[in-house]
Design a protein around this motif. Structure first.
Motif, PDB file in Angstrom:
ATOM      1  N   ASN A 198       0.816  -1.217   0.000  1.00 23.83           N
ATOM      2  CA  ASN A 198       0.000   0.000   0.000  1.00 23.83           C
ATOM      3  C   ASN A 198       0.849   1.265   0.000  1.00 23.83           C
ATOM      4  O   ASN A 198       0.467   2.266  -0.598  1.00 23.83           O
ATOM      5  CB  ASN A 198      -0.979  -0.016   1.170  1.00 23.83           C
ATOM      6  N   LEU A 201       1.900   1.558  -3.600  1.00 17.10           N
ATOM      7  CA  LEU A 201       0.798   2.073  -4.414  1.00 17.10           C
ATOM      8  C   LEU A 201       0.630   3.573  -4.246  1.00 17.10           C
ATOM      9  O   LEU A 201       0.298   4.290  -5.193  1.00 17.10           O
ATOM     10  CB  LEU A 201      -0.499   1.361  -4.034  1.00 17.10           C
ATOM     11  N   ARG A 202       0.831   4.054  -3.040  1.00 20.95           N
ATOM     12  CA  ARG A 202       0.582   5.462  -2.732  1.00 20.95           C
ATOM     13  C   ARG A 202       1.665   6.389  -3.269  1.00 20.95           C
ATOM     14  O   ARG A 202       1.370   7.487  -3.743  1.00 20.95           O
ATOM     15  CB  ARG A 202       0.453   5.637  -1.207  1.00 20.95           C
ATOM     16  N   LYS A 220       2.221   1.139 -14.325  1.00 20.48           N
ATOM     17  CA  LYS A 220       1.560   2.024 -13.383  1.00 20.48           C
ATOM     18  C   LYS A 220       0.785   1.209 -12.344  1.00 20.48           C
ATOM     19  O   LYS A 220       0.122   0.223 -12.686  1.00 20.48           O
ATOM     20  CB  LYS A 220       0.616   2.971 -14.125  1.00 20.48           C
ATOM     21  N   ASP A 222      -2.008   1.512 -10.646  1.00 21.31           N
ATOM     22  CA  ASP A 222      -3.450   1.283 -10.758  1.00 21.31           C
ATOM     23  C   ASP A 222      -3.827   0.448 -11.967  1.00 21.31           C
ATOM     24  O   ASP A 222      -4.988   0.089 -12.146  1.00 21.31           O
ATOM     25  CB  ASP A 222      -4.200   2.617 -10.794  1.00 21.31           C
ATOM     26  N   THR A 226      -3.247  -6.466  -9.931  1.00 22.83           N
ATOM     27  CA  THR A 226      -4.567  -7.082 -10.046  1.00 22.83           C
ATOM     28  C   THR A 226      -4.667  -8.251  -9.067  1.00 22.83           C
ATOM     29  O   THR A 226      -3.652  -8.739  -8.550  1.00 22.83           O
ATOM     30  CB  THR A 226      -4.798  -7.609 -11.472  1.00 22.83           C
ATOM     31  N   VAL A 240      -7.927  -5.035  -5.157  1.00 19.98           N
ATOM     32  CA  VAL A 240      -7.394  -3.679  -5.251  1.00 19.98           C
ATOM     33  C   VAL A 240      -8.583  -2.743  -5.377  1.00 19.98           C
ATOM     34  O   VAL A 240      -9.307  -2.762  -6.372  1.00 19.98           O
ATOM     35  CB  VAL A 240      -6.445  -3.517  -6.454  1.00 19.98           C
ATOM     36  N   GLN A 242     -10.290   1.369  -4.118  1.00 15.26           N
ATOM     37  CA  GLN A 242      -9.906   2.773  -3.964  1.00 15.26           C
ATOM     38  C   GLN A 242     -10.375   3.282  -2.614  1.00 15.26           C
ATOM     39  O   GLN A 242     -11.489   2.972  -2.171  1.00 15.26           O
ATOM     40  CB  GLN A 242     -10.513   3.636  -5.071  1.00 15.26           C
ATOM     41  N   PHE A 247      -7.045   6.822  -3.915  1.00 18.12           N
ATOM     42  CA  PHE A 247      -5.803   6.066  -4.031  1.00 18.12           C
ATOM     43  C   PHE A 247      -6.104   4.571  -3.989  1.00 18.12           C
ATOM     44  O   PHE A 247      -6.967   4.123  -3.223  1.00 18.12           O
ATOM     45  CB  PHE A 247      -4.843   6.425  -2.891  1.00 18.12           C
ATOM     46  N   PRO A 248      -5.392   3.770  -4.801  1.00 18.82           N
ATOM     47  CA  PRO A 248      -5.600   2.316  -4.755  1.00 18.82           C
ATOM     48  C   PRO A 248      -5.049   1.727  -3.465  1.00 18.82           C
ATOM     49  O   PRO A 248      -4.005   2.153  -2.957  1.00 18.82           O
ATOM     50  CB  PRO A 248      -4.821   1.813  -5.973  1.00 18.82           C
TER      51      PRO A 248
END
Length: 256
Positions: A198, A201-202, A220, A222, A226, A240, A242, A247-248
């Motif tokens: 996480n 991802l952020r 990328k 997002d 998967t 995944v 939001q 944000f994912p």
């Protein structure tokens, strides 16, 4: 500037850890998270690029093969932060940072290095540690000083191996915010081996997800992360989604 990796093979003795790794070219200004389970070669990859581990294949920085650069030139252009914390010595943080910069860039004036140290320590929020001995610091504080050592050298390529492992949540966020901003502002390239998906991802522009068979996916966050990739890489069922700010985030349902 760009970083390219083609047909990289790295191992220890007779055991091959990374075999034939090729990834899409990484452009300047990008912070890339290197993800994957234990044992797939995240740390090995960074050590190889830093020329601390022999490898076969091609690694080019700005079109130049890193393996052919003089070691002094490589040290100037590539900054590597290992998982291990800086040694708990009687030296103070300022001395460690100054000697680190002077060692790879001896042409810089004392005044310029002092200015760099002041700026980097302030940016990281560790100015209060400048005159403190490393032997008197916590593990997290020493990790921050180790990061400062790398950033003060202003490398073109940052290789950070678990830079948040000894830090609490506040400092994890602060470090990744700072590294992302520095990479973007200086148009450097950053590779960050990290376990916290996480956080990756952020803050990261791209994800490089490694599995036992090599590269699973890169792109990328997002787009490439998967449920299928989570299952292949980590053996989990996850989603995944939001958050309320768009944000994912990864939500794990169960281990398989």
């Amino acid at each position: 500037m760009s970083l390219s990796i083609e047909q990289l093979q790295v191992g220890y003795r007779r055991q091959i850890i990374i075999d034939g790794l090729t990834v899409p070219t990484i452009p300047s200004g990008q912070l890339v998270a290197v993800l994957g389970p234990n044992g797939v070669g995240k740390s090995t990859l960074l050590r190889a690029i830093a020329r601390l581990q022999p490898y076969q294949g091609e690694v080019h920085l700005a079109g130049e093969p890193l393996a052919t650069l003089p070691l002094a030139e490589s040290a100037r252009r590539v900054g590597y932060l290992p998982q291990t914390l800086p040694q708990a010595t009687s030296l103070v943080a300022y001395e460690i940072a100054f000697s680190s910069c002077r060692a790879v860039k001896p042409e810089l004036s004392t005044q310029y290095i002092e200015t760099l140290i002041e700026q980097v320590f302030a940016t990281l929020g560790i100015s209060h540690l400048a005159l403190q001995r490393l032997s008197e610091m916590s593990g997290g504080q020493r990790q921050m000083v180790g990061l400062a050592q790398v950033l003060i050298r202003e490398p073109e390529l940052l290789l950070l191996d678990e830079p948040t492992s000894a830090l609490d949540l506040h400092w994890q966020i602060s470090v990744l915010q700072t590294v992302k901003r520095i990479v973007s502002d200086s148009q450097a390239i950053g590779l960050v081996a990290i376990h916290d998906i996480n956080l990756a991802l952020r803050f990261c522009d791209q994800l490089m997800v490694l599995g036992p068979a090599g590269l699973l996916v890169m792109g990328k966050p997002d787009v490439v992360l998967t449920p299928s990739i989570l299952q292949q890489a980590y053996g989990i069922r996850g989603r995944v989604e939001q958050c309320s700010r768009g944000f994912p985030i990864v939500l794990v349902d169960e281990a398989m």
